[in-house]
Design a protein around this motif. Structure first.
Motif, short mmCIF file in Angstrom:
data_model
loop_
_atom_site.label_atom_id
_atom_site.label_comp_id
_atom_site.label_asym_id
_atom_site.label_seq_id
_atom_site.Cartn_x
_atom_site.Cartn_y
_atom_site.Cartn_z
N HIS A 120 113.11 56.59 27.42
CA HIS A 120 112.34 55.66 26.58
C HIS A 120 113.26 54.66 25.87
O HIS A 120 113.02 54.28 24.73
CB HIS A 120 111.41 56.41 25.61
CG HIS A 120 112.08 57.37 24.68
ND1 HIS A 120 112.19 57.15 23.33
CD2 HIS A 120 112.67 58.56 24.91
CE1 HIS A 120 112.82 58.17 22.76
NE2 HIS A 120 113.12 59.03 23.70
N SER B 35 106.54 51.01 29.10
CA SER B 35 106.09 51.99 28.11
C SER B 35 104.66 51.68 27.68
O SER B 35 104.02 50.74 28.17
CB SER B 35 106.99 51.93 26.89
OG SER B 35 106.80 50.69 26.19
N SER C 154 108.24 61.68 23.95
CA SER C 154 109.05 61.26 25.11
C SER C 154 110.36 62.04 25.13
O SER C 154 110.83 62.49 26.19
CB SER C 154 109.34 59.75 25.03
OG SER C 154 108.17 59.01 24.82
#
Length: 271
Positions: A59, A65, A52
């Motif tokens: 994130h 997520s 990420s």
């Protein structure tokens, strides 16, 4: 433009050994395919969230997520973010919440197949991707098992250094267990040699050993040890964005081309 696979390819990038270039290879191969017009999705399944970071995807805790996807709160399409590095490149990030997921998954129904269910054809059609790369944590726990159940192919990065093949037997026997009990379609389709240093005899010995052992599964392209490749994630970039003319970037482009061509050839030879 690289050839489109005749069916979507889902590759799990696995090696329980840390520091072999797993995340680096995941994001750079994905970026290389995206640059050549193939729509690619990276699934960051490592609680550290390094993929990420390298794709400059938000994130922070609370961001939709892969954790929310695994527990069934959001769909893959809802959690996927487009990377600014290419309109064809998407990523489902990993947040710190994923760190406790292994323990939570243990008590859940269908704990090994949760990622597979989330990556159904319908869900991936919504994003319209050609390739999915799943970046695993450096362990053989439940997250990695989920990744192997959800994929048809395993890509193993092996570094050209001492003890390169150590632990590989363990990984291969785990893959075999998953094949027998959970996913008959799974195969080790690709091995990528990373961190090659042409100045050392050792690098050549390891390369030869891996090629003798695994034959054509090993890509012809070898990824060199490179400062640019190591620096790029610190800037929230793949090496293709950070220094497109570097040896590292060129090598990942070559490796992606091989993967794409193999995908087409294998499909046509099996039909």
């Amino acid at each position: 433009m690289l050839p489109r696979p005749s069916r979507r390819r889902v590759l799990t990038v696995a090696n329980q050994k840390g520091g072999v270039g797993k995340t680096t290879s995941t994001v750079n191969l994905a970026a290389a395919l995206a640059v050549h017009g193939l729509k690619t999705l990276v699934i960051d399944l490592d609680p550290q969230g390094n993929a990420s970071t390298a794709l400059d995807i938000d994130h922070r805790s609370g961001t939709p997520s892969i954790y929310e996807v695994l527990i069934g709160e959001v769909s893959i399409a809802e959690a996927a973010q487009q990377s600014e590095q290419s309109p064809n490149l998407y990523c489902v990030p990993a947040t710190i919440d994923l760190a406790g997921a292994e323990i939570e998954l243990v008590s859940m129904a269908n704990r090994e197949t949760r990622l597979k269910e989330a990556l159904s054809s319908g869900a991936l059609d919504e994003i319209g991707v050609d390739y999915v790369f799943i970046d695993c944590p450096p362990s053989l726990g439940l997250l990695t098992v989920n990744a192997m159940v959800a994929a048809q192919e395993v890509l193993i990065p092996i570094q050209c250094e001492y003890y390169a093949l150590e632990g590989l037997g363990q990984l291969l026997s785990n893959i075999e267990l998953v094949q027998q009990h959970l996913n008959r379609e799974l195969s080790v389709s690709t091995i990528l040699l990373t961190m090659y240093d042409g100045r050392t005899k050792l690098a050549d010995q390891v390369t030869n050993e891996v090629r003798n052992h695994f034959g054509d599964t090993v890509l012809k392209t070898v990824i060199p040890r490179s400062v640019k490749v190591s620096e790029a994630p610190g800037y929230g970039q793949t090496v293709l964005a950070y220094d497109p003319g570097s040896r590292g970037a060129m090598s990942y482009l070559d490796a992606a081309k091989e993967i794409a061509e193999r995908g087409v050839n294998e499909r046509s030879s099996t039909t």
